[in-house]
Scaffold this active site. Structure first.
Site, PDB file in Angstrom:
ATOM      1  N   CYS A   1       0.798  -1.234   0.000  1.00  0.00           N
ATOM      2  CA  CYS A   1       0.000   0.000   0.000  1.00  0.00           C
ATOM      3  C   CYS A   1       0.827   1.280   0.000  1.00  0.00           C
ATOM      4  O   CYS A   1       0.272   2.378  -0.092  1.00  0.00           O
ATOM      5  CB  CYS A   1      -0.950   0.017   1.195  1.00  0.00           C
ATOM      6  SG  CYS A   1      -0.139   0.280   2.797  1.00  0.00           S
TER       7      CYS A   1
ATOM      8  N   ASP B   1       0.640 -10.805  34.979  1.00  0.00           N
ATOM      9  CA  ASP B   1       0.958 -11.888  34.045  1.00  0.00           C
ATOM     10  C   ASP B   1       2.464 -11.884  33.792  1.00  0.00           C
ATOM     11  O   ASP B   1       3.000 -10.931  33.233  1.00  0.00           O
ATOM     12  CB  ASP B   1       0.185 -11.673  32.749  1.00  0.00           C
ATOM     13  CG  ASP B   1       0.439 -12.755  31.700  1.00  0.00           C
ATOM     14  OD1 ASP B   1       1.250 -13.671  31.969  1.00  0.00           O
ATOM     15  OD2 ASP B   1      -0.152 -12.672  30.611  1.00  0.00           O
TER      16      ASP B   1
END
Length: 446
Positions: free
Chosen positions: A232, A357
């Site tokens: 693009c 986490d």
């Protein structure tokens, strides 16, 4: 100032005084108390400042510090949040303790702001400029994926469309959303164009416009470099501020050239040169000369936990904050610059400020440490077993990894290290705990 704002200000300042006098700390509580009384207190406190907001995943603290060192060369009233308390209440606390400005005088506020707190801060102050350092995967329990993080940053910029956004042009995602703001860009232009392929485990290498895989003429680290999309036409913007050469990189400092002017900072690593480049860009926005910025950088000291060097019982201890895979890998590369025998201590916590986490440690390239001159290894912290397991799986150190049960044992391991060099990796709350113990032991005095 309204009656409510006046009461909120006095309560905040009194609590700050009490905390400093009787406990030696408390960077967020004064702001929290003031906000309870007047939720709009930041509007009042910030009205006489040109506000620069520095945000992004990595590098906020050092970019802020270097910017302040530079701006102090030209401006008499520069306010910042040096403790790293970068959420809404911490920003309020920063203004509460600021010296009062003289009548009709304006100051500059250079604020490190957590991505999640941007909307609250921008709602109450009108930034003159934003600095976007980078976006990497970080504390997914809080923010989610990198596109979620950048949307927080872009949405905040859109709330202040007259503010200039100074962006890291080498980061594809920072160019993913069209903004109404004036734009300036910084990046690296120190290599000849070629064809470079990022590591297979790199996040953010899909074109944010069409989802095709990006190509690179040059690469610094992670997904940062001179990118382009064959599908693009999306590509890196033209640079306003650029590193044109890396002159000397070692374990303690870095020398490099920005826009044909040489600088030195007292920390190592490519990632910290990005931070210096961001600080340079912000300083130039405020019309400093390269000479003034150079003089400011010359006065810079190491920032708390960011390659902080301590002398403990004849050992040189280098402390590094780690919190996400990209930052971790950069610090691993930094340790690789140390050719002397060393001791390695990894302290892993998973409190809220660290990120609950801890799976991100599995994306750290610990395997390359097998080539380092490391003589002994320790793990500590709330999740020391996870860190031990990660190092075991990396097949490092023949499984001879010692687990420490307390921060006191960490300091003892430093004292008794059989090498003159000790490297500490610590998550945020682990670093705070370690620093508190080092102060009590008399190794740190401030």
């Amino acid at each position: 100032m309204s009656f409510r704002s006046n009461i909120a200000t006095h309560v905040g300042r009194l609590s700050r005084w009490a905390l400093t006098k009787f406990t030696g700390g408390g960077s967020s509580l004064p702001g929290k108390l003031a906000l309870t009384i007047d939720p709009d207190i930041l509007t009042t406190l910030g009205e006489n400042y040109d506000v620069a907001i520095i945000t992004g995943t990595n590098g906020k603290t050092l970019t802020t510090a270097l910017s302040v060192y530079a701006l102090n060369e030209a401006y008499p009233h520069v306010l910042t949040n040096p403790t790293g308390s970068n959420m809404h209440q911490g920003i309020v606390s920063t203004f509460l303790v600021a010296p009062r400005l003289e009548k009709n005088k304006k100051g500059i506020a250079v604020l490190e702001v957590d991505e999640g707190s941007l909307k609250h801060v921008v709602k109450h102050v009108k930034p003159k400029v934003f600095v976007h350092t980078n976006v990497f995967r970080d504390q997914m329990d809080r923010y989610g994926e990198i596109y979620t993080i950048y949307k927080l940053m872009a949405d905040a910029a859109k709330e202040a469309p007259e503010a200039t956004v100074i962006s890291n042009a080498d980061s594809p995602i920072l160019n993913a959303i069209d903004l109404p703001n004036p734009r300036l860009y910084f990046g690296f232009e120190d290599q000849m164009d070629g064809n470079v392929v990022p590591h297979h485990n790199t996040d953010g290498i899909l074109c944010p416009k069409c989802d095709h895989v990006l190509k690179y003429h040059t690469l610094t680290y992670a997904n940062q470099g001179k990118f382009y999309c064959e599908n693009c036409g999306f590509k890196r913007p033209e640079l306003d501020f650029k590193v044109t050469s890396l002159d000397d990189l070692n374990i303690t400092d870095s020398t490099f050239t920005i826009n044909d002017f040489q600088f030195q900072i007292p920390v190592a690593g490519m990632y910290n040169i990005y931070n210096a480049l961001a600080a340079y860009s912000l300083s130039r926005f405020f019309e400093l000369t390269p000479e003034q910025i150079h003089d400011g950088f010359e006065k810079a000291e190491r920032v708390f936990g960011r390659q902080e060097i301590l002398e403990i019982e004849g050992k040189q201890v280098l402390i590094n904050l780690v919190k996400n895979p990209v930052g971790l890998n950069q610090v691993i590369d930094l340790v690789g610059l140390d050719k002397n025998p060393s001791t390695f201590i990894a302290i892993l916590n998973n409190q809220y400020a660290d990120g609950t986490d801890v799976s991100w440690i599995w994306d750290g390239d610990f395997e390359k440490m097998s080539d380092f001159n490391i003589q002994s290894v320790y793990t500590a912290g709330m999740r020391k077993e996870d860190m031990t397991k990660r190092l075991d799986v990396a097949e490092l150190f023949d499984g001879d990894i010692q687990e420490l049960d307390s921060v006191e044992e960490v300091v003892q391991a430093m004292r008794e290290a059989k090498t003159d060099s000790v490297h500490i990796f610590a998550t945020y709350t682990a670093m705070l705990d370690l620093r508190k113990e080092l102060i009590q032991a008399g190794y740190i005095t401030k």
